[in-house]
Design a protein around this motif. Sequence first.
Motif, PDB file in Angstrom:
ATOM      1  N   ASP A  79       1.849  30.271 -19.218  1.00 43.79           N
ATOM      2  CA  ASP A  79       1.178  30.067 -19.651  1.00 43.79           C
ATOM      3  C   ASP A  79       0.745  28.928 -19.940  1.00 43.79           C
ATOM      4  O   ASP A  79      -0.873  28.707 -20.616  1.00 43.79           O
ATOM      5  CB  ASP A  79       1.951  30.656 -21.879  1.00 43.79           C
ATOM      6  CG  ASP A  79       2.501  31.962 -21.079  1.00 43.79           C
ATOM      7  OD1 ASP A  79       2.249  32.828 -20.781  1.00 43.79           O
ATOM      8  OD2 ASP A  79       3.440  32.551 -22.504  1.00 43.79           O
ATOM      9  N   GLU A  84      -6.743  29.944 -21.332  1.00 42.83           N
ATOM     10  CA  GLU A  84      -6.901  30.036 -22.957  1.00 42.83           C
ATOM     11  C   GLU A  84      -8.551  31.385 -22.806  1.00 42.83           C
ATOM     12  O   GLU A  84      -9.158  31.213 -22.754  1.00 42.83           O
ATOM     13  CB  GLU A  84      -7.290  29.142 -24.173  1.00 42.83           C
ATOM     14  CG  GLU A  84      -7.053  29.829 -25.420  1.00 42.83           C
ATOM     15  CD  GLU A  84      -6.992  29.075 -26.372  1.00 42.83           C
ATOM     16  OE1 GLU A  84      -7.378  29.703 -28.006  1.00 42.83           O
ATOM     17  OE2 GLU A  84      -6.910  27.702 -26.905  1.00 42.83           O
ATOM     18  N   GLY A  85      -8.082  32.976 -23.559  1.00 43.95           N
ATOM     19  CA  GLY A  85      -9.322  33.812 -23.534  1.00 43.95           C
ATOM     20  C   GLY A  85      -9.240  34.545 -22.094  1.00 43.95           C
ATOM     21  O   GLY A  85     -10.492  35.169 -21.772  1.00 43.95           O
ATOM     22  N   ARG A  86      -9.077  33.476 -19.926  1.00 42.62           N
ATOM     23  CA  ARG A  86      -9.158  34.315 -19.093  1.00 42.62           C
ATOM     24  C   ARG A  86      -7.851  34.499 -18.309  1.00 42.62           C
ATOM     25  O   ARG A  86      -7.605  34.517 -17.763  1.00 42.62           O
ATOM     26  CB  ARG A  86      -9.672  32.690 -18.606  1.00 42.62           C
ATOM     27  CG  ARG A  86     -10.585  31.977 -18.888  1.00 42.62           C
ATOM     28  CD  ARG A  86     -12.342  32.145 -19.067  1.00 42.62           C
ATOM     29  NE  ARG A  86     -12.377  32.544 -17.582  1.00 42.62           N
ATOM     30  CZ  ARG A  86     -13.652  31.990 -16.920  1.00 42.62           C
ATOM     31  NH1 ARG A  86     -13.812  30.214 -17.540  1.00 42.62           N
ATOM     32  NH2 ARG A  86     -14.516  32.599 -16.226  1.00 42.62           N
TER      33      ARG A  86
END
Length: 116
Positions: A79, A84-86
Amino acid sequence: MIERLHTGPRMSKIVKHNGTIYLCGQVGAGDGVSAQTRDCLARIDALLAEAGSDRGHILQAIVWLADMADFAEMNAVWDAWVPEGRAPARACGEARLARDALKVEIIITAAEAPAA
């Protein structure tokens, strides 16, 4: 055209075809699943860069753990690594890996990054 990089008698580390990059399963060194996951992801970063891509262009990841009890620990490293967002499409399962010391193996399919 199919391009193969780091090809041996059994496999290629990178195969490129029509703008898609396929990496062979990557494992990492170290004690514990966190260290192995970090090392594995660093190897993936290097191979993707060599192939003309990066972690933001990963389409799919298949994660094999030697023990699903390590799922949360591996995910903590994963994580923090995924942009982020991909996040790619991903599957994770338990499997007996090639050597007893291995705790995680990750297989990646990515798109080539657009030329800068």
